[in-house]
Design an enzyme around this catalytic site. Structure first.
Site, short mmCIF file in Angstrom:
data_model
loop_
_atom_site.label_atom_id
_atom_site.label_comp_id
_atom_site.label_asym_id
_atom_site.label_seq_id
_atom_site.Cartn_x
_atom_site.Cartn_y
_atom_site.Cartn_z
N THR A 2 0.83 -1.20 0.00
CA THR A 2 0.00 0.00 0.00
C THR A 2 0.87 1.24 0.00
OG1 THR A 2 -1.91 0.94 1.09
CG2 THR A 2 -0.12 0.29 2.51
N GLY A 157 0.32 6.07 -6.82
CA GLY A 157 -0.61 5.16 -7.48
C GLY A 157 -0.34 4.99 -8.96
N CYS A 160 3.35 2.70 -8.51
CA CYS A 160 3.39 1.44 -7.74
C CYS A 160 2.19 0.56 -8.09
CB CYS A 160 3.39 1.76 -6.25
SG CYS A 160 3.35 0.29 -5.20
N THR A 163 -0.57 0.03 -5.33
CA THR A 163 -1.25 1.23 -4.84
C THR A 163 -2.26 1.66 -5.88
OG1 THR A 163 0.75 1.92 -3.64
CG2 THR A 163 -0.88 3.62 -4.12
#
Length: 176
Positions: A2, A157, A160, A163
């Site tokens: 995350t 986001g 990754c 994410t």
């Protein structure tokens, strides 16, 4: 994994996180709330790591906050001590980013409590991307803490794979 990011600026402290939960290489859920308010809404916390482990840690941390009348640093240190010494807790794999009006901390499964430089926290698989983005925005813009958190999560986001772009963001007034 995350991304959780926290920024403290201009009388605000903000913690935000994405909502993706994965099992191996598969996205299991896209709207997990990894950032929560604790202790009568006076503390905000976000987690990176195993979801079940993190919820266990949230509960334990909230108990420590109650026991220590909301004193963030004392509760964090006591949780870290328990985490380090208890056989069952040692197996929990998660990191917590926590903040109140005075302090921002990272609590690790190794029993460490870290107050980061510049009150900038970024943890999880997308943490390095979010940290780089937040640091650049802090140093080169006048954006507020919430805007920096939103933009940093967005950048993480985009880079990754663990994410996503579903964000939960909480904020508090800050004295620090």
């Amino acid at each position: 994994m995350t991304t959780i990011v926290s920024v403290r600026r201009n009388g605000q402290v903000v913690i935000g996180g994405d909502g993706q939960a994965t099992l191996g290489n598969t996205v299991m859920k896209g709207n997990v709330r990894k950032v929560r308010r604790l202790y009568h809404d006076r503390v905000i916390a976000g987690f990176a790591g195993g979801t079940a482990d993190a919820f266990t840690l949230f509960e334990l941390f909230e108990r420590k906050l109650e026991l220590h009348q909301g004193h963030l640093v004392k509760a964090a240190v006591e949780l870290a001590k328990d985490w380090r010494t208890d056989r069952m807790l040692r197996r929990l794999e998660a990191l917590l980013a926590v903040a109140d009006e005075n302090a921002s901390l990272i609590i690790t499964g190794n029993g460490d409590v870290v107050q980061p430089e510049n009150d900038l926290i970024a943890i999880g698989s997308g943490g390095p991307y979010a940290q780089a983005a937040a640091r650049a925005l802090l140093e080169n813009t006048e954006l507020g803490a919430r805007d920096i958190v939103e933009k940093s999560l967005g950048i993480a986001g985009d880079i990754c794979i663990y994410t996503n772009q579903f964000h939960t963001i909480e904020e508090l007034a800050s004295k620090a």
